[in-house]
Motif scaffolding. Structure first.
Motif, PDB file in Angstrom:
ATOM      1  N   ARG A 176      28.259 -20.683  25.959  1.00 18.46           N
ATOM      2  CA  ARG A 176      29.669 -19.147  24.995  1.00 18.46           C
ATOM      3  C   ARG A 176      30.343 -20.289  24.224  1.00 18.46           C
ATOM      4  O   ARG A 176      30.515 -19.938  23.316  1.00 18.46           O
ATOM      5  N   ALA A 177      30.948 -21.292  24.873  1.00 17.65           N
ATOM      6  CA  ALA A 177      31.677 -22.563  23.811  1.00 17.65           C
ATOM      7  C   ALA A 177      30.396 -22.983  23.048  1.00 17.65           C
ATOM      8  O   ALA A 177      30.772 -22.992  21.795  1.00 17.65           O
ATOM      9  N   ARG A 250      36.190 -19.836   0.568  1.00 21.14           N
ATOM     10  CA  ARG A 250      36.030 -20.833   1.915  1.00 21.14           C
ATOM     11  C   ARG A 250      37.380 -20.983   2.549  1.00 21.14           C
ATOM     12  O   ARG A 250      37.241 -22.211   3.241  1.00 21.14           O
ATOM     13  N   SER A 251      38.029 -20.227   2.833  1.00 19.63           N
ATOM     14  CA  SER A 251      38.974 -21.096   3.292  1.00 19.63           C
ATOM     15  C   SER A 251      39.627 -19.557   4.342  1.00 19.63           C
ATOM     16  O   SER A 251      40.802 -19.713   5.363  1.00 19.63           O
ATOM     17  N   ARG A 252      38.750 -18.951   4.794  1.00 23.99           N
ATOM     18  CA  ARG A 252      39.134 -18.086   5.897  1.00 23.99           C
ATOM     19  C   ARG A 252      39.014 -18.128   6.715  1.00 23.99           C
ATOM     20  O   ARG A 252      38.039 -18.567   7.228  1.00 23.99           O
ATOM     21  N   PRO A 253      40.181 -17.976   7.631  1.00 21.18           N
ATOM     22  CA  PRO A 253      40.333 -19.109   8.781  1.00 21.18           C
ATOM     23  C   PRO A 253      38.222 -18.316  10.508  1.00 21.18           C
ATOM     24  O   PRO A 253      38.518 -17.314  10.424  1.00 21.18           O
ATOM     25  N   PRO A 254      38.862 -19.357  10.965  1.00 21.37           N
ATOM     26  CA  PRO A 254      37.973 -18.825  12.388  1.00 21.37           C
ATOM     27  C   PRO A 254      39.024 -18.073  13.524  1.00 21.37           C
ATOM     28  O   PRO A 254      39.301 -17.905  13.170  1.00 21.37           O
ATOM     29  N   ARG A 255      37.519 -17.134  13.668  1.00 17.38           N
ATOM     30  CA  ARG A 255      37.953 -16.128  14.548  1.00 17.38           C
ATOM     31  C   ARG A 255      37.900 -16.919  16.116  1.00 17.38           C
ATOM     32  O   ARG A 255      37.180 -16.495  17.169  1.00 17.38           O
ATOM     33  N   LEU A 256      39.537 -17.962  16.011  1.00 18.12           N
ATOM     34  CA  LEU A 256      39.816 -17.977  17.666  1.00 18.12           C
ATOM     35  C   LEU A 256      39.790 -17.528  18.509  1.00 18.12           C
ATOM     36  O   LEU A 256      39.501 -18.215  19.927  1.00 18.12           O
ATOM     37  N   THR A 261      38.148 -15.859  23.792  1.00 16.76           N
ATOM     38  CA  THR A 261      38.396 -14.778  24.750  1.00 16.76           C
ATOM     39  C   THR A 261      36.494 -14.668  25.478  1.00 16.76           C
ATOM     40  O   THR A 261      36.132 -14.666  26.365  1.00 16.76           O
ATOM     41  N   GLU A 262      35.124 -15.311  24.425  1.00 13.07           N
ATOM     42  CA  GLU A 262      34.024 -15.405  25.076  1.00 13.07           C
ATOM     43  C   GLU A 262      33.674 -16.256  26.262  1.00 13.07           C
ATOM     44  O   GLU A 262      32.952 -15.917  26.758  1.00 13.07           O
ATOM     45  N   ILE A 263      34.310 -17.556  25.833  1.00 13.66           N
ATOM     46  CA  ILE A 263      34.243 -18.648  26.669  1.00 13.66           C
ATOM     47  C   ILE A 263      34.730 -17.646  27.935  1.00 13.66           C
ATOM     48  O   ILE A 263      34.082 -18.443  29.103  1.00 13.66           O
ATOM     49  N   VAL A 272      41.087 -15.816  34.538  1.00 15.10           N
ATOM     50  CA  VAL A 272      41.551 -16.561  33.291  1.00 15.10           C
ATOM     51  C   VAL A 272      42.567 -16.106  32.760  1.00 15.10           C
ATOM     52  O   VAL A 272      42.392 -14.605  32.358  1.00 15.10           O
ATOM     53  N   HIS A 273      43.948 -16.365  32.278  1.00 11.52           N
ATOM     54  CA  HIS A 273      45.001 -14.955  31.489  1.00 11.52           C
ATOM     55  C   HIS A 273      45.122 -15.676  30.228  1.00 11.52           C
ATOM     56  O   HIS A 273      45.299 -17.256  30.446  1.00 11.52           O
ATOM     57  N   LEU A 274      44.183 -15.556  29.286  1.00 14.36           N
ATOM     58  CA  LEU A 274      43.982 -15.778  27.235  1.00 14.36           C
ATOM     59  C   LEU A 274      44.774 -14.686  27.040  1.00 14.36           C
ATOM     60  O   LEU A 274      45.520 -14.002  27.024  1.00 14.36           O
ATOM     61  N   SER A 275      46.142 -16.258  26.688  1.00 15.03           N
ATOM     62  CA  SER A 275      47.398 -15.386  25.006  1.00 15.03           C
ATOM     63  C   SER A 275      47.172 -15.708  24.137  1.00 15.03           C
ATOM     64  O   SER A 275      47.230 -17.149  23.836  1.00 15.03           O
TER      65      SER A 275
END
Length: 373
Positions: A176-177, A250-256, A261-263, A272-275
């Motif tokens: 997934r990563a 060009r500068s649009r940030p990645p969807r972190l 969440t997918e990983i 896993v508790h993700l924030s």
């Protein structure tokens, strides 16, 4: 049923059976006392010691796993004493089956075989003390040897299944990563291609239009010049809009958040508790570093920590830096050995000019800070 609940039910069942097999002996001790072949106080010491050590195995598994022999040897001695001192009770040899199962869980296969043979000998000795004939002694020993063998096989099968599940979870996390990084790389490449096309085609044409209108404004009358000036202004505004759009592409940030969440989705253990903070806008290099750090933390938690929960928090510090904190409730370690995975995490973070620290005394904890883009 989750793994933690299954472990709780298993422990409760072993303790319940251990209590039940002692009921005939306890009843006899308050009666005529014919079930025991030794002093009652010695039997109580062995039996209560067995229960205490069995509880230690389930309640303090982290300590026991590091030095299993320290617990298994007194556990076997207490169980053997309980069986031999109550040789006429009949059911107490079940405790020896549990001892062999514990040896299979905590020790090596050679150690398990030693316990199986030794416990079978104790069963045979108890049957002989109870006055059984040679065929009865042999049959009793054979029955309990078979029960121990079945318990060992069940424990080893469960361990193989758990190892397979852990490997599958690790492989799934890594896949997934890699998928998230590949998708982000594809999106970045596509945005860059579109930006170049817009700049090379539309941008150049609009620039030429502005120049043409500029020349035309010097060859017309006042009325025509007004229209030309307005057209020139519109063209310049359009050129500015195109340049703005190119810059945003060009500068649009990645969807972190989506990538992380997918990983961590659908992991059987740990939970896993993700924030992720809403105002984070990392660039592509920073996002890749954070994704790889999270991947390594999740992989280590699956393989080594035996944790029930893993907390991941990506936030922005007061100075504007991006922080990643990962913490689990696993067994931890007195001495942290940094392998290739954690070394790679440190190198990635330091390459961006950030810093990272690890702590493992009470669970595993990672604190990473990278400069904001």
């Amino acid at each position: 049923m989750s793994e933690s609940r299954l472990e709780i039910w298993t422990a409760a069942s072993l303790v319940a059976v251990s209590l039940l097999v002692a009921v005939p002996v306890v009843v006899d001790l308050f009666g005529d006392g014919t079930a025991t072949t030794g002093p009652a106080w010695a039997w109580w010491i062995c039996y209560l010691g067995y229960l205490a050590l069995l509880g230690l195995i389930f309640l303090d598994n982290a300590t026991v796993v590091r030095r299993p022999v320290i617990v298994l040897v007194p556990l076997a001695l207490c169980a053997a004493g309980t069986v031999l001192l109550a040789a006429r009770a009949g059911f107490t040899p079940i405790l020896l089956v549990f001892v062999t199962a514990c040896a299979a869980t905590l020790g090596s296969r050679r150690l398990t075989a030693v316990y199986l043979v030794a416990n079978t000998g104790v069963v045979a000795l108890a049957a002989a003390i109870a006055g059984g004939s040679l065929p009865e002694v042999g049959l009793t020993a054979l029955v309990y040897a078979a029960l121990q063998t079945c318990s060992v096989w069940a424990v080893w099968s469960e361990q193989r299944e758990r190892t397979a599940r852990e490997r599958l979870a690790v492989a799934n996390t890594e896949l997934r990563a890699a998928t998230a990084l590949l998708a982000e790389s594809s999106r970045s490449t596509e945005r860059l291609r579109i930006a170049r096309e817009l700049h090379d085609l539309v941008g150049h044409q609009l620039t030429a239009l502005v120049l043409e209108l500029e020349v035309a404004s010097h060859h017309r009358g006042d009325a025509a010049a007004d229209h030309v000036r307005r057209a020139r202004g519109l063209a310049r505004e359009l050129l500015g809009d195109v340049r703005t759009a190119v810059g945003e592409l060009r500068s649009r940030p990645p969807r972190l958040r989506e990538a992380l969440t997918e990983i961590v989705a659908d992991l059987p253990r740990p939970r896993v508790h993700l924030s992720v903070a809403d105002d984070l806008e990392p660039d592509e290099e920073c996002a890749v570093t954070l994704i790889r750090c999270v991947q390594e933390v999740v992989t280590n938690a699956i393989r080594h920590s035996e944790a029930e929960n893993l907390w991941l928090r990506v936030d922005r510090a007061g100075s504007g830096e991006i922080t990643l904190r990962a913490e689990d409730d696993g067994r931890g370690a007195e001495l942290l050995r940094i392998g290739n995975g954690l070394t790679g995490v440190r190198e990635r973070v330091e390459q961006l000019g950030g810093r990272v620290s690890f702590e493992s005394r009470s669970g595993f904890r990672l604190d990473a800070t990278v400069p904001a883009p």
